[in-house]
Design a protein around this motif. Sequence first.
Motif, PDB file in Angstrom:
ATOM      1  N   SER A  49       0.824  -1.192   0.000  1.00 25.47           N
ATOM      2  CA  SER A  49       0.000   0.000   0.000  1.00 25.47           C
ATOM      3  C   SER A  49       0.867   1.254   0.000  1.00 25.47           C
ATOM      4  CB  SER A  49      -0.890  -0.041   1.233  1.00 25.47           C
ATOM      5  OG  SER A  49      -1.747   1.043   1.254  1.00 25.47           O
TER       6      SER A  49
ATOM      7  N   SER B  33       1.886   9.345  -5.785  1.00 33.47           N
ATOM      8  CA  SER B  33       1.967  10.751  -5.387  1.00 33.47           C
ATOM      9  C   SER B  33       3.076  11.503  -6.118  1.00 33.47           C
ATOM     10  CB  SER B  33       2.117  10.873  -3.861  1.00 33.47           C
ATOM     11  OG  SER B  33       3.105  10.005  -3.415  1.00 33.47           O
TER      12      SER B  33
ATOM     13  N   ARG C  31      -5.032  -0.196  -7.486  1.00 35.23           N
ATOM     14  CA  ARG C  31      -5.980   0.347  -6.506  1.00 35.23           C
ATOM     15  C   ARG C  31      -7.411   0.230  -7.004  1.00 35.23           C
ATOM     16  NH1 ARG C  31      -4.460   0.548  -1.335  1.00 35.23           N
ATOM     17  NH2 ARG C  31      -2.712   1.943  -0.988  1.00 35.23           N
TER      18      ARG C  31
ATOM     19  N   ASN D 169       1.173   4.054  -2.956  1.00 34.22           N
ATOM     20  CA  ASN D 169       0.856   5.455  -2.691  1.00 34.22           C
ATOM     21  C   ASN D 169       1.996   6.383  -3.054  1.00 34.22           C
ATOM     22  OD1 ASN D 169      -1.653   4.830  -1.840  1.00 34.22           O
ATOM     23  ND2 ASN D 169      -1.190   4.920   0.352  1.00 34.22           N
TER      24      ASN D 169
END
Lengths: 336, 221
Positions: B61, B69, B110, B65
């Motif tokens: 995860s 980002s 995701r 992320n």
Amino acid sequence: MIRFQNIHKSYQVAGQDVPALNGIDFEISAGEVFGIIGHSGAGKSTLVRLINLLERPSQGQVLIDGRDITALSDAGLRDLRRGIGMIFQHFNLLSSKTVAENVAFPLKLAGVSDKATIAARVAALLARVGLTEHADKYPAQLSGGQKQRVGVARALATEPAILLCDEATSALDPQTTRSVLRLLAEINRELGLTIVIITHEMDVVRTVCDRVAVLDSGQVVELGPVADVFLHPRHATTRRFVLEAEHVDEGEQVDDYAHVPGRVVRLTFKGESTYAPVLGAVARETGVDFSILTGRIDRIKDTPYGQLTVTFTGGNVDTALAHLAARDITVEVLRA
Amino acid sequence: MNELFVNIDWAEIWTATLDTLAMLGGSLLFTIMLGLPLGVLLFLTARRQLLEQPAVFSVLSFVANVVRSVPFVILIILMIPVTVLITGTSLGVAGAIPTLVVGATPFFARLVETALREVDRGIIEATQAMGASTRQIVLHALLPEALPGIVAAITVTAITLVSYTAMSGVIGGGGLGDLAIRYGYQRYQTDVMVVTVVLLVVLVQGLQMLGDRMVAHFSRK
């Protein structure tokens, strides 16, 4: 054949142990229809899931045919589960598969690959549940009752010895409920399947079950043949279920017939005596007059029963009650 | 007409269009191949799921992320050495694909995870009760049940990749975006800009329509 041995089960909620089952210890016999009744949160969902280990006990053992299933390996557990069918409140059919594919699904998972074998088995199962003409439809095109019939056919695909019903009729209307219950009773009779039903509806228990356990706060508070438990409830929870089934408010029941003269008794008839002209005969023999205050004559599974609240006046009431008792009628004096 | 589009070299537009389609097709293929298992793994290892593994889930995860980002333009630059290592060049269609895949895979994973979460838990439980192994549950129950959601995820990812391919034009990735920047922006040839943008709009609309149709085709609810 299914034996719960001193089962305790608790869940971790926010770091705290919340008990769900507390010292469950009883046995379900092979070939019977066993009801587990309880209000939501009583632990019945957890209890039924112990039988195929969708839930594991925190303590205690579950024995099936004398074998402790909590000790099984992963492969052994998968094998066990193939011998136990399960149907659900919300059916849990695969929306991406047709009716026939849903019924064939457990066979595929079990490694049956011969198309002809699967097709024959699916056809037989769909015929049994009366859905032959819907084989190529998708679940979304069916009514609730039809979906549950698919669920039953699917649960029977691997020829299990046990069928678990998790609130299987709670999402259905009364008429559909009766037809699904009839189907379950038929399966029990013809295939000799052991059926475990959990429900919060006394009507379900009364219609199909042989024995019932009443679950309250994770404990069995009453257990026995349905007629005994239903006609002579001892625990407050059982009494509440019985009243609910008779559509009587608890407040209403407290009516003490203050305005009614005579001795008020409750008479319970069971089996043959239900239809016999007992009350009139006894009245003639002993010269009492009687008046029926409330009453209900119905069936519990295949046994007819009647339960009447009657007031007796005049004549020899004591002898009348003795005569009734002698004819296998249970007499409870509500007001002397 | 010809005066309006005086700077247009249709042959070049055609080549750029093919380059864009090649980048899209190639990167989408690898994104699905990597993102689908990653999404399944994210789903399975999450809390209260079949293979609950908090450590594995947290790492996956977190990485997903972090990659998501990083602005894609920055990712393009960061990825240059890696791309050279894999394809031998950081330019053209081949040079663009690894960056596109790295940028889109966590995004797609995701979306797959979300699509799997949409599957009714009761179906997983019923399949478990039939004696299915985790592998069987994933292959025969979860993925077929989540198929419409996964197709929708592929559509969204493909469209995101179209805009990514345009951005990779910045560092010589080729394709319509490259054309728009080199001619439309740097040489003030507005007509080239207009034509490439129109082509990109047509491409995105086409992808969305195709995707919607496929979702409708696979939906049984």
